[in-house]
Design an enzyme around this catalytic site. Sequence first.
Site, PDB file in Angstrom:
ATOM      1  N   ASP A   1       0.837  -1.188   0.000  1.00 36.86           N
ATOM      2  CA  ASP A   1       0.000   0.000   0.000  1.00 36.86           C
ATOM      3  C   ASP A   1       0.886   1.259   0.000  1.00 36.86           C
ATOM      4  O   ASP A   1       1.865   1.340   0.752  1.00 36.86           O
ATOM      5  CB  ASP A   1      -0.868  -0.044   1.263  1.00 36.86           C
ATOM      6  CG  ASP A   1      -2.001   0.951   1.251  1.00 36.86           C
ATOM      7  OD1 ASP A   1      -2.817   0.879   0.326  1.00 36.86           O
ATOM      8  OD2 ASP A   1      -2.064   1.790   2.169  1.00 36.86           O
TER       9      ASP A   1
ATOM     10  N   GLU B   1      13.461 -14.122   0.657  1.00 36.63           N
ATOM     11  CA  GLU B   1      13.670 -15.292   1.527  1.00 36.63           C
ATOM     12  C   GLU B   1      12.630 -16.369   1.216  1.00 36.63           C
ATOM     13  O   GLU B   1      12.761 -17.515   1.661  1.00 36.63           O
ATOM     14  CB  GLU B   1      13.554 -14.887   3.012  1.00 36.63           C
ATOM     15  CG  GLU B   1      14.651 -13.946   3.492  1.00 36.63           C
ATOM     16  CD  GLU B   1      14.346 -13.337   4.874  1.00 36.63           C
ATOM     17  OE1 GLU B   1      13.444 -13.850   5.588  1.00 36.63           O
ATOM     18  OE2 GLU B   1      14.996 -12.334   5.230  1.00 36.63           O
TER      19      GLU B   1
HETATM   20  C1  GLC Z   1      -4.160   3.058  -0.776  1.00 37.74           C
HETATM   21  C2  GLC Z   1      -5.416   2.258  -0.892  1.00 37.74           C
HETATM   22  C3  GLC Z   1      -6.581   3.126  -0.518  1.00 37.74           C
HETATM   23  C4  GLC Z   1      -6.391   3.574   0.909  1.00 37.74           C
HETATM   24  C5  GLC Z   1      -5.041   4.257   1.084  1.00 37.74           C
HETATM   25  C6  GLC Z   1      -4.688   4.422   2.524  1.00 37.74           C
HETATM   26  O1  GLC Z   1      -4.133   4.108  -1.682  1.00 37.74           O
HETATM   27  O2  GLC Z   1      -5.542   1.744  -2.193  1.00 37.74           O
HETATM   28  O3  GLC Z   1      -7.798   2.456  -0.685  1.00 37.74           O
HETATM   29  O4  GLC Z   1      -7.416   4.434   1.288  1.00 37.74           O
HETATM   30  O5  GLC Z   1      -3.999   3.511   0.523  1.00 37.74           O
HETATM   31  O6  GLC Z   1      -4.342   3.191   3.087  1.00 37.74           O
END
Ligand code: GLC
Length: 579
Positions: free
Chosen positions: A235, A294
Amino acid sequence: MQPPGPTTDPATEDSRGQRWRMIGGSANNAQLADAGAAWWHDAVIYECHLPSFRDGNGDGIGDLDGLVASLDYLGSTLGIDAIWTGPFYRSPLLDQGFDVSDYTDVEPTFGTLDTFDRLICEAHARGLRIIIDYIPNHTSDQHPWFVESRSSLMNPKRHWYVWRDPAPGGGVPNNWMSEAGGSVWEWDDQTGQYYLHSHLKEQPDLNWRTADVRTTMLDVLRFWLGRGADGIRIDVAHMLMKDPGFRDNPSAPEGNDNMFDLQHPDFGIQLHIHDRRHPDTHEVLAQIRAVVDEYPGTVTIAEIEAMPWEDWARYYGSAMDGMHLPFPFRLLETPWRADLLRFELEALYESMPDGGWPTIALGNHDRVRLATRLGAAQARVAAVMLLTLAATPCLLYGDELGLIEQAVPIARQRDYFARATGGVTRDPTRTPMPWNGGPNAGFSTAGESDLWLPVAHNADDVNVDVQLTNPASFLSMYRDLLRLRTASSALRRGKIAFLPGTSSRDSVLAYLRTSPIDQKIVALNLVDAPTAVRVPSAGTVAISTTARGAGETVGPVLRLAANEAVVIDVPKELRHEDH
Ligand code: GLC
Ligand code: CA
């Protein structure tokens, strides 16, 4: 059926359109020799949004049991290879689970660790891979680490998060604006400092400059990869390192709004150059990659915002020791025009380092649904593009049905980004997967008012069961395309060359895919009017998005119906080697 004639006769045009333009980049150099290929080079990834996919226990919210129950659909019916699950960790669910309160346990709404183990087992038994979300930039404010961190200035976890004194004259430490709207800084009365949150104030950012954070977060990876996950989607990977001097972002003189992103309007008032993408980010990503290595055979996908292609390419790592698949949001944000898409795609391939391979997505849980953005006819054309480029395609759940946005009344909205700070809601993209014509479109047995989000109003017509019986449906087309891709070494691993455009008014994007034993021409008419284009060879139609039957001989003057995309098989004797 022969479409009406073209507006200009390509036979009389000059011959510029007749040669494929070979481009650099390792999709072409390496051509994915069998020996060097990993499973994910060949795979089609399916983005499942867990709370909206299938409810296994009747509480109205999609869960891991529901995903297990959907594996036969995903594997044998649809024909994808890997599932990106969406977050399922313990979470207050203010941001669909991207607000994690325990990284090594499953949120009870979604199941248990045993359900996760069963998912891995059942998926692997069917030859499907499981890619999980790794959310390293921020936790929930309910995470015990943050509870400790905010408890006192002297707490050992204080530096696990980013705390700053007020600016000299008082007020927030700098001008950074959050993705969710408002300042990134939230005042904490008890300890008299601000903490940083790049998203909701309930999502404090971890401080990756603190060694213990790294060690602990890398162990989180080992936890899940050791349990059998086949890869991670990281993310906001570009946000892990910020400017250590916390310099102000410059303001954006003409506004910096991204018409393709559902961000809070506040976000666009400045250029986000110091609050993210610090060069040190690459060092952290290389550390993450080393841990992933790993566990041989696992893949790293990095969610990174749209940026110039040469910056995007750096996420592969200076020695290919970074991400396997940096997400190409720039392509998702390109207007649907042949000249612009060709330009971006050529730039993508040109910038890709040796040994690199891209992933392509045209839909995503944070963006407007493809069939809403492009309309149904062009969403079919987009499907052909997605599944025929030299890249690992990533398909958003429901796009295989042509699912459109569903307005969600405020009282039913789940996306706290919109509810808390008046931003744009992403819920209309994230409504439940319609499985059949039964109650709640087969998504859940709960009462309608208990559903995570309301079901699309047209779910009686747009659902899996009904589309399986119709050979002209979206789902049938996706299944045909996925089977064609699986059977074609040119589509899976071949080189790519683009047919140069002749003018900015061209409606056709065409490219050639070539492996040692197979060659395909792909031609996409991106407008709602018939046209024609001269391609270098004739061939037979393998797939068309319109009523044209497979097996028809076409080319070299290729007449395309309005909104028609075709994949053409080039017979051995006609194959082009001049690219
Ligand atoms: C990323 C995710 C989104 C989320 C953001 C914060 O962009 O795709 O849905 O709100 O991260 O975690
Ligand atoms: Ca459930």
